[in-house]
Design a protein around this motif. Structure first.
Motif, short mmCIF file in Angstrom:
data_model
loop_
_atom_site.label_atom_id
_atom_site.label_comp_id
_atom_site.label_asym_id
_atom_site.label_seq_id
_atom_site.Cartn_x
_atom_site.Cartn_y
_atom_site.Cartn_z
N ALA A 190 85.29 -55.68 64.37
CA ALA A 190 85.85 -54.51 63.71
C ALA A 190 85.79 -54.61 62.19
O ALA A 190 86.20 -55.60 61.61
N ARG A 191 85.27 -53.56 61.56
CA ARG A 191 85.24 -53.36 60.11
C ARG A 191 84.59 -54.51 59.35
O ARG A 191 85.22 -55.18 58.54
N PRO A 192 83.31 -54.77 59.59
CA PRO A 192 82.62 -55.81 58.82
C PRO A 192 82.51 -55.42 57.35
O PRO A 192 82.18 -54.28 57.02
N ARG A 193 82.76 -56.37 56.48
CA ARG A 193 82.68 -56.13 55.03
C ARG A 193 81.73 -57.13 54.38
O ARG A 193 80.54 -56.92 54.31
N GLY A 194 82.24 -58.23 53.88
CA GLY A 194 81.40 -59.18 53.17
C GLY A 194 80.42 -59.89 54.07
O GLY A 194 80.66 -60.06 55.28
N ILE A 195 79.30 -60.32 53.48
CA ILE A 195 78.28 -61.04 54.23
C ILE A 195 77.64 -62.07 53.31
O ILE A 195 77.40 -61.80 52.13
N ALA A 196 77.36 -63.25 53.85
CA ALA A 196 76.70 -64.31 53.10
C ALA A 196 75.61 -64.90 53.98
O ALA A 196 75.81 -65.10 55.18
N VAL A 197 74.46 -65.18 53.38
CA VAL A 197 73.32 -65.74 54.11
C VAL A 197 73.04 -67.14 53.57
O VAL A 197 72.93 -67.33 52.36
N ALA A 198 72.93 -68.10 54.49
CA ALA A 198 72.61 -69.47 54.09
C ALA A 198 71.20 -69.53 53.52
O ALA A 198 70.30 -68.83 53.99
N ARG A 199 71.02 -70.36 52.51
CA ARG A 199 69.71 -70.43 51.84
C ARG A 199 68.60 -70.95 52.74
O ARG A 199 67.43 -70.66 52.52
N ASP A 200 68.98 -71.71 53.78
CA ASP A 200 67.94 -72.18 54.70
C ASP A 200 67.52 -71.08 55.67
O ASP A 200 66.71 -71.30 56.56
N THR A 201 68.10 -69.86 55.49
CA THR A 201 67.79 -68.64 56.26
C THR A 201 68.02 -68.81 57.76
O THR A 201 67.46 -68.06 58.55
N SER A 202 68.88 -69.72 58.14
CA SER A 202 69.14 -69.88 59.57
C SER A 202 70.32 -69.05 60.05
O SER A 202 70.37 -68.64 61.21
N ARG A 203 71.29 -68.79 59.16
CA ARG A 203 72.51 -68.12 59.58
C ARG A 203 73.01 -67.14 58.54
O ARG A 203 72.83 -67.33 57.34
N ALA A 204 73.64 -66.08 59.04
CA ALA A 204 74.38 -65.16 58.18
C ALA A 204 75.82 -65.12 58.67
O ALA A 204 76.08 -65.20 59.88
N PHE A 205 76.75 -65.02 57.73
CA PHE A 205 78.18 -65.01 58.06
C PHE A 205 78.75 -63.65 57.68
O PHE A 205 78.67 -63.23 56.52
N VAL A 206 79.35 -62.97 58.65
CA VAL A 206 79.88 -61.62 58.46
C VAL A 206 81.39 -61.66 58.59
O VAL A 206 81.93 -62.12 59.61
N VAL A 207 82.09 -61.17 57.56
CA VAL A 207 83.54 -61.12 57.56
C VAL A 207 83.99 -59.78 58.16
O VAL A 207 83.64 -58.72 57.63
N ASN A 208 84.73 -59.83 59.26
CA ASN A 208 85.21 -58.63 59.94
C ASN A 208 86.69 -58.41 59.60
O ASN A 208 87.57 -59.07 60.16
N SER A 209 86.94 -57.49 58.67
CA SER A 209 88.30 -57.35 58.12
C SER A 209 89.26 -56.73 59.13
O SER A 209 90.46 -56.96 59.06
N GLY A 210 88.76 -55.93 60.08
CA GLY A 210 89.65 -55.29 61.04
C GLY A 210 90.08 -56.17 62.18
O GLY A 210 91.13 -55.96 62.78
N SER A 211 89.28 -57.20 62.49
CA SER A 211 89.62 -58.09 63.60
C SER A 211 89.99 -59.49 63.12
O SER A 211 90.29 -60.36 63.94
N HIS A 212 89.94 -59.72 61.81
CA HIS A 212 90.26 -61.02 61.21
C HIS A 212 89.40 -62.12 61.83
O HIS A 212 89.89 -63.18 62.22
N THR A 213 88.10 -61.82 61.92
CA THR A 213 87.17 -62.78 62.51
C THR A 213 85.95 -62.95 61.62
O THR A 213 85.69 -62.15 60.73
N LEU A 214 85.20 -64.00 61.93
CA LEU A 214 83.94 -64.28 61.26
C LEU A 214 82.84 -64.31 62.32
O LEU A 214 82.93 -65.06 63.29
N SER A 215 81.82 -63.46 62.17
CA SER A 215 80.68 -63.48 63.09
C SER A 215 79.55 -64.26 62.45
O SER A 215 79.21 -64.06 61.28
#
Length: 470
Positions: A206-231
């Motif tokens: 729910a409600r993804p906002r910030g996103i960060a991508v690792a420089r090795d291009t293997s993973r992206a981290f998505v901050v979900n502000s509505g569910s208080h989770t990290l995908s």
């Protein structure tokens, strides 16, 4: 991630577009138990030998067994010349899980222009049944793309028979991607930067906002502000591989990852803190108290430092990332909205939502050394490495991106974009600027040198941030 099982080849049907603007699609309601998301795009033709207009009255998906579910109920009209080399978001909503064998489209009036005059075309009142095979999986997103062959639209000079080919998300995606978080759709749009088109959609929480991508291009981290989770998204497959809980009630808004890919920092906006997270185990190492309503983050490349913009305290917190402790607090103007640091790590650029001034902060003296009069702004970004002294600024109210000369404190140029531009990102490979327009559900692509709009990409509802995959 749901995926299309097979390509249906060429199917006959109808579709259309007035003014080629479908940003007014209603935001889909939340899913019911046992539902997944369908995102339906029209990929316009490379060329249109005829000017044809027609209207879609409705679109339904037909599941195995003949059960129908509405995909789009509001009418839309399309002009073949206006969709050349364009991509249009036709529908975004939830369907019961299962396998679907076709789409049913009902059409309104269709016309063709011949020798400068419009002629009506015959359209069957029952509409068209388009053969396409796709699967909806519970909690996942299925992206489906239609391509219109305008040259095969008319039969015997009187009958409307547009031809569509269907395909799902690309199985082997190009390695020139960008991710856009869609807060109102609970998805991430995957953009191919060589085409400037959406090529896949990832369902997150729910409600993804910030996103960060690792420089090795293997993973992206998505901050979900509505569910208080990290995908955690696998960049190679565009699938969510892990989900972990963040601070309860944090309303997290931004994330950055260190160059070595080991540590992730997340703003806990409602808790006035920043979480330090191990990017391998996804465990919170420490929580650092900062100012009120921390909103944005920026790593300092020349030192072990992280800047935090505190939107209610009107300050920046400087975190020493070697100790994960606040080393300094820097006052700025009202409501700092974002942060950018030049390549050398000597300057930080801070736009404000509560002031027309942009603060330029020296990261050696930790003081504001200059202000620019740029208007109320949501984001700012140096044109290149920051050495040329020019800055792109996203004007929240003006609906424009401006280029400012820092030395002269003067605007050099401005480009019209969408409503409520709030995030900027530079493509280092193709010399393009990407502008996230939160109010119009689009991303504007600008040539960095000519400063002309190259494309407008329709993404999900209320896009928030964009990350360029290195």
């Amino acid at each position: 991630m749901a995926r299309v099982l097979r390509t249906a080849g060429i199917a006959l049907a109808v579709l259309a577009l007035a003014g080629c603007n479908v940003a007014g699609l209603p935001a889909p309601a939340g899913p019911r138990p046992g539902e997944g998301r369908l995102v339906l795009y029209l990929n316009g033709p490379v060329a249109a030998p005829l000017e044809v207009t027609f209207e879609i009255a409705s679109i339904e998906a037909v599941r195995e067994g003949g059960i129908r579910a509405s995909v789009r109920s509001s009418p839309i009209s399309i002009n073949s010349l206006e969709v050349v080399e364009r991509q249009l978001l036709l529908a975004e909503g939830f369907l019961p899980e299962g396998r679907y064998r076709s789409l049913s489209l009902t059409a309104g009036k269709a016309r063709v222009r011949l020798e400068g005059k419009w002629a009506d075309l015959s359209v069957p009142p029952e509409g068209f049944l388009l053969a396409v095979d796709f699967e909806i999986r519970r909690g996942d997103a299925t992206a489906l793309f239609m391509t219109w062959d305008v040259g095969r639209t008319i039969e015997r000079e009187a009958f409307f028979r547009p031809a569509f080919a269907f395909e799902g998300r690309a199985q082997e995606l190009r390695r020139v991607l960008a991710y856009v978080t869609n807060e109102g759709s609970d998805t991430v749009s995957v953009i191919d930067r060589s085409l400037d088109r959406v090529v896949s959609v990832v369902a997150v929480a729910a409600r993804p906002r910030g996103i960060a991508v690792a420089r090795d291009t293997s993973r992206a981290f998505v901050v979900n502000s509505g569910s208080h989770t990290l995908s955690v998204v696998d960049v190679n497959t565009n699938r969510v591989t892990h989900s972990t809980h963040l601070e309860v009630g944090a309303s997290a808004s931004d994330a950055v990852i260190t160059p070595d890919g080991r540590t992730l920092y997340v703003t806990n906006t409602a808790l006035n803190s920043v979480s330090v997270i191990d990017a391998q185990s996804f465990q919170t190492i420490r929580t650092v108290a900062v100012g009120l309503r921390p909103w944005a983050l920026a790593l300092i490349p020349s030192r072990a430092g992280l800047l935090v913009a505190n939107s209610v305290s009107n300050t920046l917190s400087l975190i020493d990332t070697s100790r994960n402790a606040v080393a300094a607090t820097i006052p700025v103007d009202f409501q700092p909205s974002n942060l950018a640091v030049n390549a050398s790590g000597s300057l930080a650029f801070v736009p404000h939502l509560g002031s027309p001034r942009l603060s330029i902060v020296s990261l050696s003296s930790l003081k504001t050394v200059k202000t620019l009069t740029v208007g109320v702004a949501a984001a700012a970004l140096p044109e290149g490495d920051g050495s040329v002294g020019r800055l792109f600024v996203a004007g929240t109210r003006s609906r424009r991106v401006s280029l400012f000369d820092i030395t002269l404190n003067a605007e050099l140029d401005s480009i019209a974009v969408g409503e409520e531009p709030r995030y900027l990102a530079l493509d280092p490979d193709r010399e393009k600027l990407y502008v996230v327009n939160r109010g119009s559900d689009t991303v504007t692509v600008i040539d960095k040198f000519s400063r002309r709009v190259r494309a407008t990409i329709q993404v999900g509802k209320r896009p928030y941030a964009i990350a360029i995959v290195p």
